[in-house]
Enzyme design. Structure first.
Site, short mmCIF file in Angstrom:
data_model
loop_
_atom_site.label_atom_id
_atom_site.label_comp_id
_atom_site.label_asym_id
_atom_site.label_seq_id
_atom_site.Cartn_x
_atom_site.Cartn_y
_atom_site.Cartn_z
N CYS A 49 29.40 46.10 50.12
CA CYS A 49 28.57 45.59 49.02
C CYS A 49 28.47 44.06 49.04
CB CYS A 49 29.09 46.09 47.69
SG CYS A 49 30.82 45.70 47.44
N ASN A 50 29.43 43.41 49.71
CA ASN A 50 29.42 41.95 49.74
C ASN A 50 28.90 41.34 51.03
OD1 ASN A 50 30.29 41.35 47.17
ND2 ASN A 50 32.44 41.66 47.71
N ARG A 51 28.71 42.16 52.06
CA ARG A 51 28.28 41.59 53.34
C ARG A 51 27.68 42.62 54.28
NH1 ARG A 51 32.10 38.36 55.11
NH2 ARG A 51 33.35 38.47 53.20
N GLN A 118 37.70 48.31 55.73
CA GLN A 118 36.28 48.45 56.07
C GLN A 118 35.99 47.97 57.49
OE1 GLN A 118 35.05 46.26 52.64
NE2 GLN A 118 34.43 48.09 51.49
N ALA A 188 35.92 56.23 28.15
CA ALA A 188 35.72 56.76 29.51
C ALA A 188 34.58 56.05 30.23
CB ALA A 188 35.49 58.26 29.46
N GLY A 192 37.31 51.80 31.59
CA GLY A 192 38.32 52.83 31.29
C GLY A 192 38.59 53.68 32.52
#
Lengths: 425, 274
Positions: A49-51, A118, A188, A192
């Protein structure tokens, strides 16, 4: 060495750009199938998600990192893209970047262990799709080694750096084993759910969920094998739990100091941890005045997070030094694969063997024959080395790629035990 | 032999200081190698201390329990030895400096003032007295360690309550562990003190026919014993927990120290041998 890399990550691009180029596992496999052979001979694709980062050895001299970037944009984004979002690296800087990513110092949360897993998973995909070659195998091994060393030899991954983990760290400073404790999560929603998951992962003995919408509580409880408490009668059950984490979006307090006081009486004052990670808060902060009640909200948990992040930042120079070690060691190996030094080392190696054997047996020959012995043995060695030398010199020919060249040299060095001999010396 | 004993006597405070420094360094840095060095240092110190105690016993022909400074060196040994066993049994980290510092204090006082006694009162050569003193000292070590863990519990309790997440928070074990260590040390201390007092009561009429039950040492020891007994019972039956038991343990320890000082240095007691 001609390793190239193209990277788009949280340092360079906003989240929507990163999302647009995010590749799922299946997409990575297809991407590799398309790029392999035509643009890169071997390499690695990391996408989180970041690279999204691509590393590889170009298939020919006309290919550079810009070619790879264009291919990626064409493959995934199919739209115009701000080129400033991309970073390009070549040779040693590409290695430094990959090793830094594996060691967690390039992550949004410095020292995040997740990225190491990853990177390993991405390498597995490269292996499975046969995108890993002779050189990249060595690079990946060195990158993983650097990542492992960073985790084990420094404190880059120590301490909680998210609020949910900080809450668990704090709970573990009060109770020794969570296995014998019970926890109630109020709310929830996403926060949470994360908190409940962390508690479950740390082996909490008994987990219960309560939520205004029962269906949501049921869903989360089902996932984590927890119990459901009716939200309307929540206060009747408080005393049964050692840890209460509240993360609702309620506008007003859900639990007052009196509620906690009455629960404590029923618990015979056994320690109770209250983690209020809701905004606005769910539990009356004055509950902290009660004996054996450990009340903490987001502000106090953030103190732990900030402290740990600061500690991790101080570890970066140590990690960089490990990366430097591993790169130096990799490049030393890589340099040994040059043709000219290998030819010289090979000749020296054979000459040493020849000289040693002649010295051992020289007394078996007459003084007149000794000169002939020298000439004869030298001639044998030269004849033996003729073909390997010619083959090694072919490495400079245009048709032979860097990977094949490195492999040929490595095989020769290994077959004749040149490196072993040198190490023993 | 005497010069060897004197050498060890002078060496021991330094060994305890080195061990304390090693544990303190581990407390701050928390590296595996630092901890292993600290443990090795403690083991070496205890071994040399044991050699010292045995040498004294052999050379002066009596166990080192005949004066307050001999008792201090045994106290230094037994506190650190008890901690060493606790550390091996629980693999607990981060509390060493707080215990070893007590051994440093006891050993420094002992090393400065201890004398080479060969002549001791006949009453002090009795075997029952030896058992009485040894069990009492081990009992006192137990309650000393209990008080230290209790003190650490209070420090950590306060830090967590006040959102202070510094060294104490990061390095000490959990509150639950500290509470357990404090309680179990108190129980062991209480059992050993009970044995010491029983032996004392058996031996007392034989050694001192004209003693009085209103003797300050007997009264203060009985109070300390009762206090620990009450605290342990309250905890076992679930009435008291956490801070209450711990405060009681610390008060018991302070009373025990005061009772010893009172009977030895201030009040006129049959227990003042020195």
């Amino acid at each position: 060495m001609n390793l190239i890399s193209v990277c788009i990550n949280h340092h360079t691009a906003p989240v929507d750009a990163r999302e647009a180029l995010f590749l799922k596992e299946e997409e990575i496999r297809n991407f590799i199938n398309e790029i392999k052979g035509t643009i890169l001979t071997e390499g690695l694709v990391i996408s989180t998600c970041n690279r999204t980062e691509i590393y590889g050895l170009p298939a020919n001299q006309n290919i550079n990192s810009q070619t790879v970037q264009n291919f990626l944009l064409q493959y995934k984004a199919k739209q115009t893209f701000n080129t400033e979002y991309f970073q390009h690296f070549f040779s040693r800087p590409a290695l430094e970047h990959l090793f830094g990513v594996a060691a967690g110092i390039d992550s949004m949360l410095i020292g995040d262990n997740q990225i190491f897993k990853q990177v390993k998973e991405s390498i597995e995909i490269s292996d499975e799709t046969r995108f890993t070659g002779f050189l990249t195998r060595k690079i990946f091994d060195a990158a993983i080694k650097a990542g492992k060393r960073a985790i084990s030899e420094t404190e880059i991954s120590e301490g909680a750096v998210t609020v949910s983990y900080a809450a668990v760290q704090l709970i573990e400073k009060i109770f020794s084993t969570l296995g014998k404790k019970s926890a109630l999560v109020i709310g929830a929603g996403e926060t949470g759910e994360i908190a409940a998951k962390h508690l479950s992962e740390r082996g909490i003995g008994k987990l219960a969920i309560t939520n205004r919408t029962t269906e949501k509580a049921e869903k989360l409880a089902g996932k984590l094998n927890g119990k459901i408490i009716p939200f309307t009668s929540l206060k009747d059950y408080l005393h049964e739990y050692d840890v209460i984490i509240s993360a609702t979006s309620a506008d007003n307090l859900i639990l007052t100091k009196q509620d906690i006081e009455s629960a404590m009486k029923k618990r015979s004052n056994a320690s109770l941890v209250l983690m209020d990670i809701a905004v606005p808060r769910d539990i009356d902060p004055s509950s902290s005045e009660l004996n054996y009640v450990f009340y903490h909200d987001l502000d106090s948990l953030n103190i732990i997070v900030e402290q740990n992040l600061e500690k991790r930042k101080k570890e970066i120079p140590k990690v960089k030094s490990i990366i430097d070690d591993e790169i130096t060691s990799f490049l030393a190996w890589y340099d040994s694969l040059e043709a000219a030094p290998t030819i010289k080392t090979l000749h020296d190696h054979f000459e040493t063997i020849r000289r040693e054997e002649v010295e051992k047996n020289v007394n078996k020959f007459t003084k007149e024959d000794r000169e002939k012995l020298e000439i004869l043995t030298k001639r044998i060695v030269n004849k033996l080395l003729h073909n390997p030398t010619v083959e090694l010199k072919k490495n400079n020919d245009a048709g032979i790629g860097a990977d094949e060249s490195a492999m040929r040299i490595s095989i020769i060095r290994e077959l004749f035990g040149i490196d072993k001999k040198n190490n023993n010396d | 032999m005497i010069s060897f004993i004197d050498f060890l006597n002078n060496l021991l405070p330094f060994l305890y200081i080195i061990t304390f420094s090693a544990y303190s360094f581990d407390f701050i840095k928390a590296g595996k190698r630092h901890f292993e060095f600290a443990r090795l240092s403690l083991f070496t110190t205890l071994l040399i201390h044991l050699i010292y105690l045995l040498s004294r016993t052999a050379e002066f022909n009596h166990p080192p329990i005949t004066n307050v400074f001999e008792i201090f060196t045994i106290l230094a040994f037994s506190v650190s030895f008890s901690y060493f066993l606790l550390e091996l049994a629980t693999d607990i980290r981060g509390t060493g400096p707080f215990i070893i510092i007590l051994s440093i204090i006891f050993q420094i006082i002992s090393s400065i003032f201890i004398e080479d006694l060969t002549e001791v009162k006949e009453v002090l050569r009795n075997n029952l007295l030896g058992s009485h003193v040894f069990t009492a000292l081990l009992g006192y070590s137990g309650i000393t360690i209990s008080a230290v863990y209790g003190f650490l519990y209070l420090l950590l309790y306060k830090d967590i309550k006040l959102n202070r997440f510094g060294l104490i928070f990061n390095k000490l074990p959990s509150l639950e562990v500290l509470e357990k260590l404090s309680f179990y040390s108190a129980v062991i201390g209480f059992i050993l003190l009970s044995i010491a007092m029983t032996i004392g009561v058996i031996w007392l009429p034989k050694a001192f026919p004209d003693f009085s039950y209103s003797d300050p040492k007997l009264i203060s020891s009985a109070i300390v014993w009762l206090l620990y007994g009450l605290g342990i019972l309250s905890k076992v039956f679930g009435k008291w927990r956490g801070k209450k038991v711990i405060v009681l343990s610390i008060v018991g320890f302070i009373l025990a120290i005061m009772s010893t000082m009172l009977s030895n240095f201030v009040a006129q007691s049959f227990h003042s041998f020195y």
